[in-house]
Design a protein around this motif. Structure first.
Motif, PDB file in Angstrom:
ATOM      1  N   LYS A  57       1.871  17.634   3.131  1.00 32.09           N
ATOM      2  CA  LYS A  57       1.475  16.299   2.662  1.00 32.09           C
ATOM      3  C   LYS A  57      -0.014  16.244   2.363  1.00 32.09           C
ATOM      4  CE  LYS A  57       2.095  11.392   3.578  1.00 32.09           C
ATOM      5  NZ  LYS A  57       2.837  11.049   2.358  1.00 32.09           N
ATOM      6  N   THR A  70       7.328   2.813  -4.627  1.00 29.33           N
ATOM      7  CA  THR A  70       8.298   3.578  -5.426  1.00 29.33           C
ATOM      8  C   THR A  70       9.616   3.725  -4.667  1.00 29.33           C
ATOM      9  OG1 THR A  70       6.572   4.747  -6.617  1.00 29.33           O
ATOM     10  CG2 THR A  70       8.714   5.812  -6.539  1.00 29.33           C
ATOM     11  N   SER A  71       9.533   4.033  -3.384  1.00 28.76           N
ATOM     12  CA  SER A  71      10.758   4.190  -2.593  1.00 28.76           C
ATOM     13  C   SER A  71      11.566   2.899  -2.613  1.00 28.76           C
ATOM     14  CB  SER A  71      10.414   4.553  -1.146  1.00 28.76           C
ATOM     15  OG  SER A  71       9.526   5.656  -1.104  1.00 28.76           O
ATOM     16  N   HIS A 131      10.328   5.127   8.138  1.00 30.66           N
ATOM     17  CA  HIS A 131       9.599   4.175   7.292  1.00 30.66           C
ATOM     18  C   HIS A 131      10.464   3.652   6.154  1.00 30.66           C
ATOM     19  CE1 HIS A 131       9.134   8.143   5.483  1.00 30.66           C
ATOM     20  NE2 HIS A 131       9.101   7.506   4.333  1.00 30.66           N
ATOM     21  N   ASP A 148       6.426  16.141   1.240  1.00 31.95           N
ATOM     22  CA  ASP A 148       5.957  14.761   1.059  1.00 31.95           C
ATOM     23  C   ASP A 148       4.610  14.834   0.344  1.00 31.95           C
ATOM     24  OD1 ASP A 148       6.386  12.021   1.325  1.00 31.95           O
ATOM     25  OD2 ASP A 148       5.255  11.891   3.187  1.00 31.95           O
ATOM     26  N   TYR A 170       3.625  14.085  -2.503  1.00 29.69           N
ATOM     27  CA  TYR A 170       3.297  13.194  -3.618  1.00 29.69           C
ATOM     28  C   TYR A 170       1.947  12.507  -3.440  1.00 29.69           C
ATOM     29  CZ  TYR A 170       3.032   9.285  -6.660  1.00 29.69           C
ATOM     30  OH  TYR A 170       2.558   8.398  -7.576  1.00 29.69           O
ATOM     31  N   ASN A 171       1.709  12.022  -2.239  1.00 29.01           N
ATOM     32  CA  ASN A 171       0.475  11.272  -2.017  1.00 29.01           C
ATOM     33  C   ASN A 171       0.245  11.105  -0.524  1.00 29.01           C
ATOM     34  OD1 ASN A 171      -1.808  10.123  -2.985  1.00 29.01           O
ATOM     35  ND2 ASN A 171      -0.765   8.609  -4.246  1.00 29.01           N
ATOM     36  N   SER A 205       0.818  -1.213   0.000  1.00 34.58           N
ATOM     37  CA  SER A 205       0.000   0.000   0.000  1.00 34.58           C
ATOM     38  C   SER A 205       0.848   1.257   0.000  1.00 34.58           C
ATOM     39  CB  SER A 205      -0.918   0.005   1.224  1.00 34.58           C
ATOM     40  OG  SER A 205      -1.812  -1.078   1.146  1.00 34.58           O
ATOM     41  N   ARG A 254       8.753  12.799  -2.371  1.00 29.31           N
ATOM     42  CA  ARG A 254       8.566  11.822  -1.303  1.00 29.31           C
ATOM     43  C   ARG A 254       9.577  12.150  -0.218  1.00 29.31           C
ATOM     44  NH1 ARG A 254       7.619   9.960  -6.200  1.00 29.31           N
ATOM     45  NH2 ARG A 254       5.962   8.446  -6.531  1.00 29.31           N
ATOM     46  N   MET A 255       9.109  12.693   0.857  1.00 26.97           N
ATOM     47  CA  MET A 255       9.986  13.022   1.984  1.00 26.97           C
ATOM     48  C   MET A 255      11.260  13.746   1.544  1.00 26.97           C
ATOM     49  SD  MET A 255       8.412  12.041   4.686  1.00 26.97           S
ATOM     50  CE  MET A 255       9.585  11.884   5.989  1.00 26.97           C
ATOM     51  N   GLU A 300       7.156  -1.938 -10.327  1.00 20.83           N
ATOM     52  CA  GLU A 300       6.214  -1.538  -9.278  1.00 20.83           C
ATOM     53  C   GLU A 300       4.813  -1.936  -9.736  1.00 20.83           C
ATOM     54  OE1 GLU A 300       6.696   2.511  -7.975  1.00 20.83           O
ATOM     55  OE2 GLU A 300       4.584   2.714  -7.452  1.00 20.83           O
ATOM     56  N   ASN A 315      11.609  -0.415   3.940  1.00 23.23           N
ATOM     57  CA  ASN A 315      11.794  -0.381   2.484  1.00 23.23           C
ATOM     58  C   ASN A 315      13.206  -0.843   2.128  1.00 23.23           C
ATOM     59  OD1 ASN A 315       9.245   0.740   2.475  1.00 23.23           O
ATOM     60  ND2 ASN A 315       9.931   2.832   2.110  1.00 23.23           N
TER      61      ASN A 315
HETATM   62  N1  LIG Z   1       7.056   1.453   4.288  1.00 26.23           N
HETATM   63  C1  LIG Z   1       6.249   2.511   4.397  1.00 26.23           C
HETATM   64  N2  LIG Z   1       5.262   2.540   5.318  1.00 26.23           N
HETATM   65  C2  LIG Z   1       4.448   3.600   5.430  1.00 26.23           C
HETATM   66  N3  LIG Z   1       4.552   4.701   4.678  1.00 26.23           N
HETATM   67  C3  LIG Z   1       5.515   4.733   3.738  1.00 26.23           C
HETATM   68  C4  LIG Z   1       6.407   3.642   3.551  1.00 26.23           C
HETATM   69  N4  LIG Z   1       7.255   3.972   2.545  1.00 26.23           N
HETATM   70  C5  LIG Z   1       6.894   5.186   2.114  1.00 26.23           C
HETATM   71  N5  LIG Z   1       5.856   5.659   2.841  1.00 26.23           N
HETATM   72  C6  LIG Z   1       5.153   6.944   2.682  1.00 26.23           C
HETATM   73  O1  LIG Z   1       4.391   6.897   1.483  1.00 26.23           O
HETATM   74  C7  LIG Z   1       4.749   7.981   0.621  1.00 26.23           C
HETATM   75  C8  LIG Z   1       4.766   7.480  -0.789  1.00 26.23           C
HETATM   76  O2  LIG Z   1       5.847   6.585  -0.940  1.00 26.23           O
HETATM   77  P1  LIG Z   1       6.018   5.803  -2.280  1.00 26.23           P
HETATM   78  O3  LIG Z   1       5.831   6.738  -3.419  1.00 26.23           O
HETATM   79  O4  LIG Z   1       7.273   5.044  -2.192  1.00 26.23           O
HETATM   80  O5  LIG Z   1       4.776   4.804  -2.199  1.00 26.23           O
HETATM   81  P2  LIG Z   1       3.961   4.051  -3.361  1.00 26.23           P
HETATM   82  O6  LIG Z   1       3.502   2.785  -2.742  1.00 26.23           O
HETATM   83  O7  LIG Z   1       4.808   3.956  -4.569  1.00 26.23           O
HETATM   84  O8  LIG Z   1       2.743   5.016  -3.639  1.00 26.23           O
HETATM   85  P3  LIG Z   1       1.750   4.999  -4.930  1.00 26.23           P
HETATM   86  O9  LIG Z   1       0.691   3.954  -4.634  1.00 26.23           O
HETATM   87  O10 LIG Z   1       1.197   6.387  -4.918  1.00 26.23           O
HETATM   88  O11 LIG Z   1       2.550   4.684  -6.153  1.00 26.23           O
HETATM   89  C9  LIG Z   1       6.094   8.452   1.122  1.00 26.23           C
HETATM   90  O12 LIG Z   1       6.306   9.791   0.890  1.00 26.23           O
HETATM   91  C10 LIG Z   1       6.032   8.162   2.593  1.00 26.23           C
HETATM   92  O13 LIG Z   1       5.378   9.207   3.261  1.00 26.23           O
END
Ligand SMILES: Nc1ncnc2c1ncn2[C@@H]1O[C@H](COP(=O)(O)OP(=O)(O)OP(=O)(O)O)[C@@H](O)[C@H]1O
Ligand SMILES: [Mg+2]
Length: 468
Positions: A448, A113-114, A281, A332, A334-335, A109, A317-318, A159, A285
């Motif tokens: 955010k 991306t990170s 967080h 932060d 992005y979402n 969820s 993202r952060m 992804e 990752n």
């Molecule tokens: N492991 C994690 N647990 C909780 N929150 C996280 C975690 N990793 C990143 N985030 C948060 O989620 C935000 C989005 O991170 P990221 O873009 O990597 O997620 P994503 O799953 O790719 O999102 P999307 O579904 O929009 O593609 C980050 O800026 C951070 O605030």
């Protein structure tokens, strides 16, 4: 892209060719005509605001060999019934033609991306890697990414996103992964799914898609993810804080900008890691990326060094910037979903705390979290309450932007010990105005919201205000 003639492309897609069958596509497949280049293929997609078919001629003028279309256009084309399906068929053909490329799917969820960006920076140490830019993770972005692979590609780090049942299974048919990473099951898009169990069912389609000789890399700290071990034929490898996890972290510390360092523990031994990314967080990752790289054959020193040098490749993202006047901005924008807002508030609290001696205070500028369905109001209240509870670390202001975010204030008021200021403003401009009179050097501001709120403009204005 592996070179393919138009005749071959038409055959693979089950399309009708209008053009020279011997013309060969050698360049990138794109859906944005402005990105069309020599030798490429332009896939016309009808969007909300514009129809790609109107840009087919421009794409060909820019060098594209042909357009993939669902209605006739005045340039060379392959006419198909459905463009995403045609892209899927093409991508599958390319994958099957490249057996040396090892395919990884990453889902969850939050953090896809990170983690993908971290993992790609590790596999690049092993060989040529294709990974999507940003969140190219759906029925368009996924095949377009796969189509970038060629005979030199050794690793595909993909992804996978889902907004409903069957989506991940579909993406896994386009590029069948042998390695699957599941990060977490949270509330992102939970409204569309119907609840966390449904989210788990959908994310687990990745585990189900893995072959017997594959590897399921699962988060040991998330019971819904760990339970996916029962849904896969693949070997299971776990990561997380849980002492039973195979790839773990210990001694976690955050520096004054919230960058984690920790001891990476693997069955082969341990190594110190200091991430350049911000927020605790990113530890899970990084562990997920490490567990994957380890399976792909990268040794512990390479993993540790790779994690220490890896940078954030995707924007908003952060991102932590310290302005010339001393104010720190956490972008932060992005979402947002409940889990990711909580971790961002933790990071804000940490950064504000570390500037407490200089009088530093935290400000949270939060827009709404989209797609939560019936739980939306309660979720926003809970976030407000959470924000107020981390007040011990110096949250001086909670600014809720937009009507849907306003219930955060009700949540914050449930915490009587919190003495900070809560304000609801209609838009980003109002948030900026409010902050302008309040921010002092040493303060820390988090921005955010869900993509739909477009708070990146607020973050950019804050970052730019006093010059970098
Ligand atoms: N492991 C994690 N647990 C909780 N929150 C996280 C975690 N990793 C990143 N985030 C948060 O989620 C935000 C989005 O991170 P990221 O873009 O990597 O997620 P994503 O799953 O790719 O999102 P999307 O579904 O929009 O593609 C980050 O800026 C951070 O605030
Ligand atoms: Mg993403």
């Amino acid at each position: 892209m592996i070179p393919l003639s138009l005749a071959r492309i038409a055959q693979i897609c089950g399309g009708e060719l209008h053009g020279d069958p011997a013309a060969v596509v050698t360049g990138e497949v794109v859906i944005d005509s402005r990105r069309a280049g020599p030798g490429g293929l332009f896939a016309a997609v009808a969007g909300e605001r514009s129809d790609g078919h109107d840009f087919a001629a421009a794409a060909v003028a820019a060098g594209a060999v042909a357009a993939l279309v669902t209605r006739p256009v005045p340039v060379p084309s392959v006419l198909v019934a459905d463009v995403p399906r045609a892209l899927a068929a093409l991508a599958r053909f390319v994958v099957d033609a490249l057996p040396a490329a090892r395919i990884t799917g990453i889902t969850g969820s939050s953090g896809k991306t990170s983690t993908k960006d971290l993992a790609a920076q590790l596999t690049e140490r092993l060989g040529p890697t294709i990974a999507p830019a940003g969140s190219y993770n759906n029925e368009f972005g996924h095949p377009l990414t796969v189509l970038r692979a060629d005979a030199s590609t050794r690793y595909l780090v993909l992804e996978l996103s889902a907004r409903g049942a069957g989506h991940i299974a579909y993406l896994c048919r386009i590029a069948p992964p042998r390695y699957g990473v599941v990060l977490n099951v949270g509330h992102a898009h939970a409204g569309e799914f119907g609840g966390l169990d449904q989210v788990a069912r959908a994310k687990g389609e990745l585990a189900e898609a893995l072959p017997r000789d594959g590897v399921a890399i699962l988060n040991a700290d998330d019971p819904r993810v760990l339970a996916m071990a029962a849904r896969t034929a693949a070997r299971v490898v776990t990561f997380g804080y849980d002492p039973a996890a195979q790839v773990r972290a210990a001694d976690i510390r955050l520096d004054e900008l919230g960058r984690p360092s920790f001891t990476l523990l693997t069955p082969e031994g341990s190594a110190p890691v200091a991430l350049r990314l911000h927020g605790a967080h990113n530890v899970p990752n990084a562990l997920a990326a490490a567990a994957l790289a380890r399976e792909l054959g990268l040794g512990l020193p390479g993993i540790a060094d790779g994690l220490c040098t890896a940078v954030a490749r995707s924007r908003w993202r952060m991102e932590v910037r310290r302005r010339a006047d001393g104010v720190t901005v956490i972008n932060d924008a992005y979402n947002a979903n409940p889990e990711s807002v909580r971790v961002a508030l933790d990071a804000l609290a940490h950064l504000a705390q570390s500037r407490l001696a200089e009088g530093g205070r935290g400000f949270a500028v939060l827009g709404h979290m989209a797609e939560l369905g019936g739980t939306s109001r309660a979720s926003h209240e809970e976030i407000g309450e959470y924000a107020a509870r981390v007040a011990d670390s110096g949250l001086a202001g909670l600014i809720a932007v937009g009507e849907e975010a306003a219930p955060m204030l009700d949540g914050a008021r449930r915490v009587p010990s919190w003495t900070g200021e809560a304000a609801a403003v209609p838009d980003g401009a109002a948030a900026l105005e409010l902050l302008a009179n309040r921010l002092k050097p040493s303060d820390v501001v988090l921005v955010k919201a869900s993509r739909a709120a477009h708070l990146e403009g607020v973050a950019a204005a804050l970052e730019g205000e006093a010059g970098q």
